[in-house]
Design a protein around this motif. Structure first.
Motif, mmCIF file in Angstrom:
data_model
loop_
_atom_site.group_PDB
_atom_site.id
_atom_site.type_symbol
_atom_site.label_atom_id
_atom_site.label_comp_id
_atom_site.label_asym_id
_atom_site.label_seq_id
_atom_site.Cartn_x
_atom_site.Cartn_y
_atom_site.Cartn_z
ATOM 1 N N UNK A 145 0.862 -1.179 0.000
ATOM 2 C CA UNK A 145 0.000 0.000 0.000
ATOM 3 C C UNK A 145 0.901 1.231 0.000
ATOM 4 N N UNK A 146 0.397 2.333 -0.552
ATOM 5 C CA UNK A 146 1.234 3.534 -0.684
ATOM 6 C C UNK A 146 1.738 4.081 0.654
ATOM 7 N N UNK A 147 1.077 3.698 1.771
ATOM 8 C CA UNK A 147 1.503 4.184 3.082
ATOM 9 C C UNK A 147 2.592 3.307 3.708
ATOM 10 N N UNK A 148 2.902 2.169 3.070
ATOM 11 C CA UNK A 148 3.919 1.262 3.594
ATOM 12 C C UNK A 148 5.282 1.627 3.002
ATOM 13 N N UNK A 149 5.940 2.588 3.634
ATOM 14 C CA UNK A 149 7.190 3.123 3.107
ATOM 15 C C UNK A 149 8.285 2.087 2.951
ATOM 16 N N UNK A 150 8.404 1.182 3.935
ATOM 17 C CA UNK A 150 9.479 0.175 3.897
ATOM 18 C C UNK A 150 9.325 -0.755 2.698
ATOM 19 N N UNK A 151 8.071 -1.129 2.403
ATOM 20 C CA UNK A 151 7.836 -2.023 1.267
ATOM 21 C C UNK A 151 8.094 -1.314 -0.063
ATOM 22 N N UNK A 152 7.854 -0.020 -0.102
ATOM 23 C CA UNK A 152 8.153 0.730 -1.326
ATOM 24 C C UNK A 152 9.660 0.835 -1.541
ATOM 25 N N UNK A 153 10.403 1.007 -0.460
ATOM 26 C CA UNK A 153 11.870 1.020 -0.561
ATOM 27 C C UNK A 153 12.376 -0.331 -1.051
#
Length: 253
Positions: A84-92
């Motif tokens: 999800x867009x709020x999951x910063x660690x997963x986006x990194x």
């Protein structure tokens, strides 16, 4: 959103066209993701790579891609964690995987039932990585996929496939004319004609059937062949749902 199932459908689509396809499971976040991909790959007889012990998805993705590239596979599909867009660690993590394997195409898999809310999600993906295309899933329910237009607008990427069920064959190439026609409630006459054109059998078999019928010969075996050809069109609700003018209450659910 049906991401791992969509990956199996994607692999099935290109394998049937003669490409050498392989799958890599770099989804270490969701429990059972590797088992699901492994099960799908076994059913499709598609090579796969994953690990029960390695926790770093970047390492798994890099090793899997390297192995299949060395074995001369033409299409290598890497399954990463849903996020999800709020999951910063997963986006990194997604950015790290992208930098490690340098994909030719990053596919954003979106759930048609999310509607217009998918715009912000798609925009978040676009800002994190270079999204190349979109797959829209869960179009077999009441959702018509209007949110797909939002995803295209946010990612500035084309829709390539539509998913409409759990089976591997419930996957079709995107046609803008057919999609908009269904979105407006006009059904999909073009789609059903395309299906019939692909699944009506060879020219010789059709010519043979015409000659038999002209002589008044039509056996149970001939009827069985016709039923087989009709079954290739797909489930009855899918076929009836394409017929223009067909009311919703007559389409089997």
């Amino acid at each position: 959103a049906g991401k791992t199932t969509s990956i199996a459908k994607f692999a099935n689509f290109y394998q049937r066209k003669g490409w050498k396809v392989a799958m890599v499971c770099a989804d270490t976040f969701r429990a059972g993701a590797f088992d699901q991909l492994k099960q799908n790959a076994t059913k499709l007889r598609v090579p796969f790579y994953g690990s029960y012990t390695e926790a770093d998805p970047v390492v798994i993705a890099e090793e899997g891609v390297e192995q299949f590239v060395s074995e001369k596979y033409e299409i290598i599909i890497v399954d990463t964690s849903g996020r999800h867009k709020q999951e910063g660690a997963l986006f990194e993590e997604m950015q790290e995987i992208s930098a490690a394997i340098r994909p030719d195409n990053t596919v954003f898999v979106m759930d048609a039932t999310q509607g217009q809310a998918v715009y912000d999600q798609a925009l978040g993906f676009r800002e994190a990585v270079d999204v190349g295309s979109v797959i829209v899933t869960k179009l077999d329910g009441h959702a018509k996929g209007g949110g797909a237009l939002s995803a295209v607008s946010a990612t500035e990427s084309p829709i390539i496939f539509l998913g409409s069920g759990e089976k591997f064959d419930d996957f079709e190439m995107f046609s803008a004319q057919s999609f908009v026609s269904k979105l407006l409630g006009f059904r999909d006459a073009r789609g059903i004609m395309e299906e019939m054109k692909h699944d009506r059998g060879s020219d010789s078999s059709r010519q043979e059937l015409m000659e038999k019928m002209q002589k008044g010969q039509f056996t149970l075996r001939d009827m069985y062949k016709q039923f087989q050809n009709a079954m290739k069109l797909g489930p009855m609700n899918k076929v009836m749902g394409m017929v223009p003018g067909m009311p919703d209450y007559l389409v089997p659910q």
